[in-house]
Design an enzyme around this catalytic site. Structure first.
Site, PDB file in Angstrom:
ATOM      1  CG  ASP A   1      -2.181   0.716   1.152  1.00 32.55           C
ATOM      2  OD1 ASP A   1      -2.130   1.968   1.161  1.00 32.55           O
ATOM      3  OD2 ASP A   1      -3.235   0.074   1.035  1.00 32.55           O
TER       4      ASP A   1
ATOM      5  CG  HIS B   1      -5.254   4.191   1.193  1.00 26.50           C
ATOM      6  ND1 HIS B   1      -4.621   3.000   0.876  1.00 26.50           N
ATOM      7  CD2 HIS B   1      -6.541   4.045   0.823  1.00 26.50           C
ATOM      8  CE1 HIS B   1      -5.503   2.182   0.324  1.00 26.50           C
ATOM      9  NE2 HIS B   1      -6.677   2.786   0.276  1.00 26.50           N
TER      10      HIS B   1
ATOM     11  CB  SER C   1      -9.311   1.088   0.101  1.00 26.37           C
ATOM     12  OG  SER C   1      -8.427   1.243  -0.968  1.00 26.37           O
TER      13      SER C   1
END
Ligand SMILES: [Ca+2]
Ligand SMILES: [Ca+2]
Ligand SMILES: [Ca+2]
Length: 485
Positions: free
Chosen positions: A196, A253, A423
């Site tokens: 990620d 994120h 996600s």
């Protein structure tokens, strides 16, 4: 020790099974490779300009490689995987920059014609699969100490861990609170890779669950464990090509994803993850401009090699909350090799509101035995409006709107925020993999995948959208559960 031996031999059996299954698929798919990637170029899938990934045959010599590249005045930009380091008997995988003044398709045609080349493809780019969180007043406000399993989880916080029997209840949550409240123990020996952005390793709700690579010793500018990366103490940054897995507020994120998997419980701070003691290994490849196929392959291969080099390191899965790329055989091979090492690849279905059965998107759409492809549902149990779907290609749905987890704020301080996207659904499933692997330490990767899918419950809203209309439900992962033998 005997447990490790049993587990290792079971892994080898499983690895052989999945390797054979994968070989059959590639034998079928191979002739269409050039056609597939050209179709994806025509569809406008984004890629690095004037870059190609070339898989050379194992028999190709250095002279063969130079000759093939000279067809397009190509220069090597990266050695993605060298033949000498590969366990799958394939040749060198290189990325090259092509000479100026020719189209990518023309360069591909020139290189494909060389006898030393197995396949050539663009260096596709990917983005994380987060969307703007729908404005939901019910989710406003801060979660106050919702992280004990005592039933005091406010309904506006962490709905993704609730279930029909918890108080408060939400029938569309994952059931994690029911399992943990009944005494399910997440093992700190279970590891997951977060492929990620980077992860905020200093966040107080994450810091104790960040993997420390004791084999590389301290930060001493030496590659003590000999994996080719100097001082990969908490993971590696493949985007920046350095050991810094957390760079600042832009790594939100990856930090959010990590918290859904393994934020600490019962520390009177924030929420908690599905497997609140699991260890996170950061393999950062998404940067400010997204991530490339070459860096994705390097990140996956890194996690695989960590486990292969140290079989007692129990890496059970990688979380992959990214996508949107074209077809890449090089990426599919890396995922399959992870499967051969007993690592599941849990991946976001994507946020384009399309049917993946008709419009494949990668990596979500590779049909590999170690993959679990995840769609998102909202707290009312419907498919999230943005979520991709596919009755054949999406395995399971999980909570993916108004998900509260760990982030750095805009000033880089430890904080929490609500995010949405496939996600956010994906790490619920990765956390479930880690919890099941904790409860059933001898389960192989195929057995874990089967257990997650078998334990899922039917949600009629998902009929025709997700395989068997499945919704993640791990409420049966409780002490005394029957594990595969
Ligand atoms: Ca190292
Ligand atoms: Ca070192
Ligand atoms: Ca916490």
């Amino acid at each position: 020790m005997s447990l490790h031996r049993v587990s290792a031999s079971a892994c080898i059996t499983a690895a052989l099974t999945s390797f054979l299954a994968f070989s059959a698929q590639t034998a079928f798919a191979q002739p269409r490779h050039g056609e597939r990637v050209r179709d994806d170029l025509d569809r406008g899938r984004s890629h690095r300009p004037a870059e190609l990934i070339i898989q050379f045959k194992a028999t190709a010599s250095e002279a063969d490689i130079r000759r093939a590249m000279s067809r397009v005045q190509g220069t090597v930009s990266e050695e993605v995987a060298r033949k000498s380091n590969r366990r799958d008997r394939k040749g060198d995988l290189l990325s090259i920059r092509t000479g100026q003044g020719r189209s990518l398709k023309d360069a591909m045609t020139q290189i494909e014609a060389d006898d030393a080349v197995e396949f050539v493809e663009p260096n596709w780019t990917y983005t994380h699969q987060q969307v703007a969180n729908p404005n939901d007043p019910a989710m406003a406000g801060t979660c106050r100490a919702p992280d004990a399993y005592n039933g005091n989880v406010p309904s506006h916080c962490l709905w993704g861990v609730l279930s029909a029997t918890t108080s408060p209840s939400n029938a569309y949550g994952s059931g994690a609170l029911a399992a943990l409240g009944a005494g399910a123990q997440c093992s700190s020996a279970v590891h997951v890779g977060v492929i990620d952005e980077g992860v905020m390793i200093s966040h107080p709700d994450l810091s104790t669950n960040i993997w420390v690579n004791s084999r590389d010793g301290t930060v001493d500018r030496r590659d003590n464990d000999g994996n080719g990366l100097i001082d990969d103490i908490n993971g590696w940054n493949f985007d920046g090509r350095n050991r810094t897995v957390y760079g600042g507020s832009f790594d939100d994120h990856g930090s959010h994803v990590a918290g859904t998997i393994a934020a600490r419980a019962n520390n009177a701070a924030g929420g908690f993850g599905i497997c609140p003691n699991a260890k996170i290994i950061s393999a950062k490849f998404l940067g400010l401009l997204g991530g490339s196929t070459t860096n994705a392959i390097a990140a996956i291969n890194y996690i695989t090699k960590l486990k292969v080099d140290n079989p007692t390191l129990r890496i059970v899965a990688t979380n992959n909350s990214w996508g949107g790329g074209g077809f890449s055989q090089g990426l599919a091979d890396a995922i399959a090799n992870a499967g051969n090492a007993g690592i599941l690849f849990v991946v976001a279905a994507g946020n384009s509101n399309v049917n993946l059965d008709a419009a494949p998107s990668y990596p979500a759409s590779y049909n590999l035995p170690n993959m679990i492809t995840v769609a998102a549902i909202n707290s009312a149990g419907s498919r999230a409006s943005f979520s991709n779907y596919g009755a054949n290609s999406v395995h399971i749905a999980a909570p993916g709107t108004n998900i509260y987890s760990t982030v750095p704020n805009s000033r880089g301080q430890a904080a929490y925020s609500y995010y949405a996207g496939t996600s956010m659904a994906t790490p619920h499933v990765t956390g479930a993999v880690a919890l099941y692997a904790s409860m059933c330490p001898n389960a192989t990767a195929p057995q874990i995948k089967n257990a997650i899918l078998s334990a899922a419950k039917v949600n009629g809203n998902l009929t025709g959208l997700v395989q068997n209309a499945r919704q993640l439900d791990l409420s049966s992962f409780v002490p005394g559960m029957v594990c595969p033998q």
